[in-house]
Design a protein around this motif. Sequence first.
Motif, PDB file in Angstrom:
ATOM      1  N   ASP A  58     -28.427  33.259 -48.775  1.00 29.06           N
ATOM      2  CA  ASP A  58     -27.973  32.203 -47.875  1.00 29.06           C
ATOM      3  C   ASP A  58     -26.460  31.992 -47.928  1.00 29.06           C
ATOM      4  N   GLY A  59     -25.721  32.937 -48.504  1.00 29.46           N
ATOM      5  CA  GLY A  59     -24.266  32.832 -48.509  1.00 29.46           C
ATOM      6  C   GLY A  59     -23.705  32.615 -49.900  1.00 29.46           C
ATOM      7  N   CYS A  60     -22.404  32.318 -49.947  1.00 35.28           N
ATOM      8  CA  CYS A  60     -21.704  32.182 -51.221  1.00 35.28           C
ATOM      9  C   CYS A  60     -21.374  30.720 -51.481  1.00 35.28           C
ATOM     10  N   ARG A  61     -21.387  30.350 -52.773  1.00 29.89           N
ATOM     11  CA  ARG A  61     -21.074  28.975 -53.139  1.00 29.89           C
ATOM     12  C   ARG A  61     -20.430  28.966 -54.510  1.00 29.89           C
ATOM     13  N   LEU A  62     -19.875  27.798 -54.870  1.00 30.08           N
ATOM     14  CA  LEU A  62     -19.336  27.616 -56.209  1.00 30.08           C
ATOM     15  C   LEU A  62     -20.476  27.493 -57.199  1.00 30.08           C
ATOM     16  N   PRO A  63     -20.300  28.006 -58.427  1.00 27.57           N
ATOM     17  CA  PRO A  63     -21.320  27.749 -59.443  1.00 27.57           C
ATOM     18  C   PRO A  63     -21.181  26.331 -59.999  1.00 27.57           C
ATOM     19  N   THR A  64     -22.284  25.794 -60.498  1.00 24.42           N
ATOM     20  CA  THR A  64     -22.179  24.571 -61.296  1.00 24.42           C
ATOM     21  C   THR A  64     -21.783  24.993 -62.712  1.00 24.42           C
ATOM     22  N   MET A  65     -21.419  24.019 -63.528  1.00 21.85           N
ATOM     23  CA  MET A  65     -21.064  24.323 -64.914  1.00 21.85           C
ATOM     24  C   MET A  65     -22.243  24.978 -65.635  1.00 21.85           C
ATOM     25  N   GLU A  66     -23.443  24.467 -65.357  1.00 21.77           N
ATOM     26  CA  GLU A  66     -24.641  25.034 -66.002  1.00 21.77           C
ATOM     27  C   GLU A  66     -24.816  26.495 -65.607  1.00 21.77           C
ATOM     28  N   GLU A  67     -24.642  26.764 -64.339  1.00 17.06           N
ATOM     29  CA  GLU A  67     -24.797  28.146 -63.866  1.00 17.06           C
ATOM     30  C   GLU A  67     -23.756  29.060 -64.511  1.00 17.06           C
ATOM     31  N   PHE A  68     -22.528  28.545 -64.592  1.00 14.31           N
ATOM     32  CA  PHE A  68     -21.468  29.359 -65.194  1.00 14.31           C
ATOM     33  C   PHE A  68     -21.838  29.712 -66.633  1.00 14.31           C
ATOM     34  N   LYS A  69     -22.310  28.708 -67.376  1.00 12.15           N
ATOM     35  CA  LYS A  69     -22.662  28.958 -68.782  1.00 12.15           C
ATOM     36  C   LYS A  69     -23.820  29.960 -68.883  1.00 12.15           C
ATOM     37  N   SER A  70     -24.739  29.895 -67.920  1.00 13.04           N
ATOM     38  CA  SER A  70     -25.898  30.794 -67.979  1.00 13.04           C
ATOM     39  C   SER A  70     -25.519  32.246 -67.684  1.00 13.04           C
ATOM     40  N   LEU A  71     -24.318  32.473 -67.147  1.00 15.54           N
ATOM     41  CA  LEU A  71     -23.891  33.842 -66.858  1.00 15.54           C
ATOM     42  C   LEU A  71     -23.483  34.584 -68.119  1.00 15.54           C
ATOM     43  N   GLY A  72     -23.284  33.840 -69.188  1.00 15.34           N
ATOM     44  CA  GLY A  72     -22.939  34.477 -70.453  1.00 15.34           C
ATOM     45  C   GLY A  72     -21.467  34.822 -70.598  1.00 15.34           C
ATOM     46  N   ALA A  73     -20.650  34.396 -69.655  1.00  9.77           N
ATOM     47  CA  ALA A  73     -19.207  34.661 -69.754  1.00  9.77           C
ATOM     48  C   ALA A  73     -18.552  33.535 -70.545  1.00  9.77           C
ATOM     49  N   GLY A  74     -17.501  33.868 -71.241  1.00  7.82           N
ATOM     50  CA  GLY A  74     -16.763  32.835 -71.960  1.00  7.82           C
ATOM     51  C   GLY A  74     -15.627  32.300 -71.099  1.00  7.82           C
ATOM     52  N   ALA A  75     -15.032  31.215 -71.562  1.00  9.96           N
ATOM     53  CA  ALA A  75     -13.863  30.656 -70.878  1.00  9.96           C
ATOM     54  C   ALA A  75     -12.691  30.692 -71.842  1.00  9.96           C
ATOM     55  N   LEU A  76     -11.585  31.295 -71.406  1.00  9.56           N
ATOM     56  CA  LEU A  76     -10.395  31.351 -72.251  1.00  9.56           C
ATOM     57  C   LEU A  76      -9.720  29.992 -72.306  1.00  9.56           C
ATOM     58  N   ARG A  77      -9.872  29.213 -71.249  1.00  7.66           N
ATOM     59  CA  ARG A  77      -9.329  27.857 -71.206  1.00  7.66           C
ATOM     60  C   ARG A  77     -10.114  27.074 -70.176  1.00  7.66           C
ATOM     61  N   GLU A  78     -10.151  25.773 -70.378  1.00  9.36           N
ATOM     62  CA  GLU A  78     -10.938  24.910 -69.485  1.00  9.36           C
ATOM     63  C   GLU A  78     -10.171  23.612 -69.305  1.00  9.36           C
ATOM     64  N   GLN A  79     -10.252  23.054 -68.095  1.00  9.21           N
ATOM     65  CA  GLN A  79      -9.541  21.813 -67.824  1.00  9.21           C
ATOM     66  C   GLN A  79     -10.365  20.982 -66.847  1.00  9.21           C
ATOM     67  N   TYR A  80     -10.488  19.715 -67.154  1.00  6.07           N
ATOM     68  CA  TYR A  80     -11.134  18.798 -66.209  1.00  6.07           C
ATOM     69  C   TYR A  80     -10.117  18.437 -65.127  1.00  6.07           C
ATOM     70  N   MET A  81     -10.546  18.445 -63.866  1.00  3.14           N
ATOM     71  CA  MET A  81      -9.622  18.188 -62.759  1.00  3.14           C
ATOM     72  C   MET A  81      -9.732  16.769 -62.229  1.00  3.14           C
ATOM     73  N   GLY A  82     -10.974  16.290 -62.064  1.00 10.56           N
ATOM     74  CA  GLY A  82     -11.171  14.984 -61.441  1.00 10.56           C
ATOM     75  C   GLY A  82     -12.520  14.952 -60.756  1.00 10.56           C
ATOM     76  N   GLU A  83     -12.704  13.967 -59.880  1.00  8.88           N
ATOM     77  CA  GLU A  83     -14.002  13.744 -59.252  1.00  8.88           C
ATOM     78  C   GLU A  83     -13.925  14.019 -57.748  1.00  8.88           C
TER      79      GLU A  83
END
Length: 284
Positions: free
Chosen positions: A44-69
């Motif tokens: 059904d097309g492309c979308r942003l992952p949620t944080m949960e989905e990102f974590k389930s991909l098994g990739a690590g994050a070199l850095r992370e920052q909260y942006m806002g709401e």
Amino acid sequence: MRPYCKLPELNFLPLLDPPEKTHITPAYCFAFKERRILLICENDGCRLPTMEEFKSLGAGALREQYMGEYGNTSCFVMEVDGVALNQESVRFEELRKLYDVLGEQLAALAGRAIQLLEWDMRTAFCGRCGSGTFRRQQERAKECPGCGTLFFPKISPAVIVLIEKENEALLARSPGFPSGLYGLIAGFVEPGESVEEAVVREVMEEVGVSIRDLEYFGSQPWPYPDSLMIGFTAKYAGGEIRMDAKEIEDARWFRHHEIPAVPSTSSISGQLITYFIERHAHPE
Ligand SMILES: [Zn+2]
């Protein structure tokens, strides 16, 4: 076309820390690898992952920052670790293509995200004394413990202008443009210069004409890599077109029904040109 001088609705609140929430809701994850953003693409097309989905991909994050709401949804930006992601549904997309994929608002948030990420990457050490910096609690800034220098996210203002001569508009192309594409005169604001001075100077430098009746049109963040495009309209005042060969390959006056290929209205350049075409195609 951008509604002229209409105030935008605020749909994103920049914050330093996530607010307390009564129940956990999915959060958006803007994950980048070398300026390309991670999308989940299914039937059904492309979308942003949620944080949960990102974590389930098994990739690590070199850095992370909260942006806002964004509305009620927390937004995070991260740099994806170099681990290969094998899932077929994962794609890394160019920022410039996001407008059609995610829509105007999320594409704009992705532009905001990459600028915050690059600020974080580029200010790990003080450019003055070389010490490692730390994040300040009270504002989005880094501080050097050695010499006290502050590093804020960088924004480079640039100007862009639609110049009209009666029923014609001045369009130009740079050597780097895709074949056949024309745009407007644009350039960076120099230190110590007002945006109005920058417009007058850029027009004179690039095409050798003078202008009058400069009017503000609107602005647009332009994350390639860190600009804020400030748009104006102006009237031609005098001079013959004389091109700066380094910057301009061709520059001409076009009537509204002769406009060549131009940037889409997702950019302020396209919005300004559409504004010209619509006024001349349907004069009051
Ligand atoms: Zn320092």
